[in-house]
Design a protein around this motif. Structure first.
Motif, PDB file in Angstrom:
ATOM      1  N   GLU A  64      98.287  15.344 164.465  1.00 60.83           N
ATOM      2  CA  GLU A  64      98.000  14.503 165.632  1.00 60.83           C
ATOM      3  C   GLU A  64      96.591  14.763 166.162  1.00 60.83           C
ATOM      4  N   GLU A  65      96.170  16.015 166.155  1.00 61.47           N
ATOM      5  CA  GLU A  65      94.813  16.354 166.609  1.00 61.47           C
ATOM      6  C   GLU A  65      93.762  15.690 165.720  1.00 61.47           C
ATOM      7  N   SER A  66      94.094  15.486 164.451  1.00 56.79           N
ATOM      8  CA  SER A  66      93.151  14.866 163.508  1.00 56.79           C
ATOM      9  C   SER A  66      93.216  13.342 163.520  1.00 56.79           C
ATOM     10  N   GLY A  67      94.203  12.798 164.257  1.00 56.47           N
ATOM     11  CA  GLY A  67      94.359  11.343 164.287  1.00 56.47           C
ATOM     12  C   GLY A  67      95.363  10.833 163.267  1.00 56.47           C
ATOM     13  N   ALA A  68      96.090  11.736 162.633  1.00 60.09           N
ATOM     14  CA  ALA A  68      97.092  11.356 161.626  1.00 60.09           C
ATOM     15  C   ALA A  68      98.497  11.648 162.174  1.00 60.09           C
ATOM     16  N   ALA A  69      99.503  11.401 161.339  1.00 62.30           N
ATOM     17  CA  ALA A  69     100.897  11.628 161.721  1.00 62.30           C
ATOM     18  C   ALA A  69     101.688  12.081 160.494  1.00 62.30           C
ATOM     19  N   LEU A  70     102.892  12.582 160.724  1.00 61.23           N
ATOM     20  CA  LEU A  70     103.736  13.017 159.619  1.00 61.23           C
ATOM     21  C   LEU A  70     103.956  11.901 158.600  1.00 61.23           C
ATOM     22  N   LYS A  71     104.023  10.666 159.058  1.00 67.19           N
ATOM     23  CA  LYS A  71     104.248   9.533 158.142  1.00 67.19           C
ATOM     24  C   LYS A  71     103.079   9.315 157.186  1.00 67.19           C
ATOM     25  N   ASP A  72     101.933   9.927 157.481  1.00 63.69           N
ATOM     26  CA  ASP A  72     100.755   9.787 156.635  1.00 63.69           C
ATOM     27  C   ASP A  72     100.690  10.828 155.522  1.00 63.69           C
ATOM     28  N   VAL A  73     101.569  11.823 155.561  1.00 68.44           N
ATOM     29  CA  VAL A  73     101.541  12.918 154.591  1.00 68.44           C
ATOM     30  C   VAL A  73     101.950  12.416 153.209  1.00 68.44           C
ATOM     31  N   VAL A  74     101.175  12.811 152.189  1.00 68.63           N
ATOM     32  CA  VAL A  74     101.502  12.397 150.821  1.00 68.63           C
ATOM     33  C   VAL A  74     101.903  13.564 149.925  1.00 68.63           C
ATOM     34  N   LYS A  75     101.626  14.813 150.345  1.00 68.58           N
ATOM     35  CA  LYS A  75     101.997  15.966 149.525  1.00 68.58           C
ATOM     36  C   LYS A  75     102.218  17.179 150.418  1.00 68.58           C
ATOM     37  N   VAL A  76     103.288  17.904 150.123  1.00 65.94           N
ATOM     38  CA  VAL A  76     103.601  19.144 150.829  1.00 65.94           C
ATOM     39  C   VAL A  76     104.072  20.163 149.804  1.00 65.94           C
ATOM     40  N   THR A  77     103.628  21.395 149.949  1.00 71.36           N
ATOM     41  CA  THR A  77     104.122  22.492 149.132  1.00 71.36           C
ATOM     42  C   THR A  77     104.819  23.471 150.060  1.00 71.36           C
ATOM     43  N   VAL A  78     106.029  23.881 149.713  1.00 70.68           N
ATOM     44  CA  VAL A  78     106.812  24.783 150.552  1.00 70.68           C
ATOM     45  C   VAL A  78     107.055  26.083 149.803  1.00 70.68           C
ATOM     46  N   PHE A  79     106.772  27.198 150.467  1.00 69.84           N
ATOM     47  CA  PHE A  79     107.058  28.524 149.930  1.00 69.84           C
ATOM     48  C   PHE A  79     108.162  29.135 150.773  1.00 69.84           C
ATOM     49  N   LEU A  80     109.229  29.561 150.133  1.00 73.32           N
ATOM     50  CA  LEU A  80     110.343  30.196 150.834  1.00 73.32           C
ATOM     51  C   LEU A  80     110.347  31.679 150.512  1.00 73.32           C
ATOM     52  N   GLY A  81     110.633  32.488 151.512  1.00 78.28           N
ATOM     53  CA  GLY A  81     110.683  33.919 151.314  1.00 78.28           C
ATOM     54  C   GLY A  81     111.837  34.518 152.077  1.00 78.28           C
ATOM     55  N   GLU A  82     112.149  35.752 151.777  1.00 77.06           N
ATOM     56  CA  GLU A  82     113.230  36.455 152.445  1.00 77.06           C
ATOM     57  C   GLU A  82     112.628  37.533 153.333  1.00 77.06           C
ATOM     58  N   GLY A  83     113.120  37.621 154.562  1.00 74.74           N
ATOM     59  CA  GLY A  83     112.627  38.657 155.460  1.00 74.74           C
ATOM     60  C   GLY A  83     111.179  38.484 155.865  1.00 74.74           C
ATOM     61  N   GLY A  84     110.703  37.236 155.880  1.00 76.14           N
ATOM     62  CA  GLY A  84     109.323  36.976 156.299  1.00 76.14           C
ATOM     63  C   GLY A  84     108.283  37.243 155.223  1.00 76.14           C
ATOM     64  N   ARG A  85     108.721  37.600 154.013  1.00 73.61           N
ATOM     65  CA  ARG A  85     107.781  37.866 152.928  1.00 73.61           C
ATOM     66  C   ARG A  85     107.989  36.858 151.807  1.00 73.61           C
ATOM     67  N   LEU A  86     106.894  36.365 151.272  1.00 72.45           N
ATOM     68  CA  LEU A  86     106.997  35.453 150.134  1.00 72.45           C
ATOM     69  C   LEU A  86     107.472  36.228 148.917  1.00 72.45           C
ATOM     70  N   GLN A  87     108.289  35.598 148.123  1.00 68.92           N
ATOM     71  CA  GLN A  87     108.817  36.230 146.897  1.00 68.92           C
ATOM     72  C   GLN A  87     108.012  35.773 145.702  1.00 68.92           C
TER      73      GLN A  87
END
Length: 87
Positions: A64-87
């Motif tokens: 929003e600060e950049s003038g965009a919105a979630l609907k404008d997103v074309v790529k997302v990478t998600v990293f999941l970890g256990e206990g706050g640490r990336l595996q």
């Protein structure tokens, strides 16, 4: 022209050498976001759902600060970890 994006409404890169986002033309490159409260800097939530929601709220605020919105997103990478640490 490169523009640095910053908002108080999202996780701050305190002490780290990166920007929340960089905007080049109509493209916004957002740095990785975690489940951190923008006011306290502390980890938020005890469940994956709570933490994912906070990370997405941070992302939304930066977009929003950049003038965009979630609907404008074309790529997302998600990293999941256990206990706050990336595996």
């Amino acid at each position: 022209m490169k523009e640095v994006i910053f908002t108080e409404k999202a996780q701050k890169p305190e002490g780290m050498p990166y920007s929340q986002a960089i905007k080049v033309g109509n493209t916004v490159y957002v740095a990785g976001q975690g489940p951190f409260d923008p006011e306290t800097g502390r980890l938020v939530g005890n469940t994956l759902e709570e933490q994912a929601r906070r990370a997405l709220e941070n992302l939304k605020a930066i977009l929003e600060e950049s003038g965009a919105a979630l609907k404008d997103v074309v790529k997302v990478t998600v990293f999941l970890g256990e206990g706050g640490r990336l595996q």
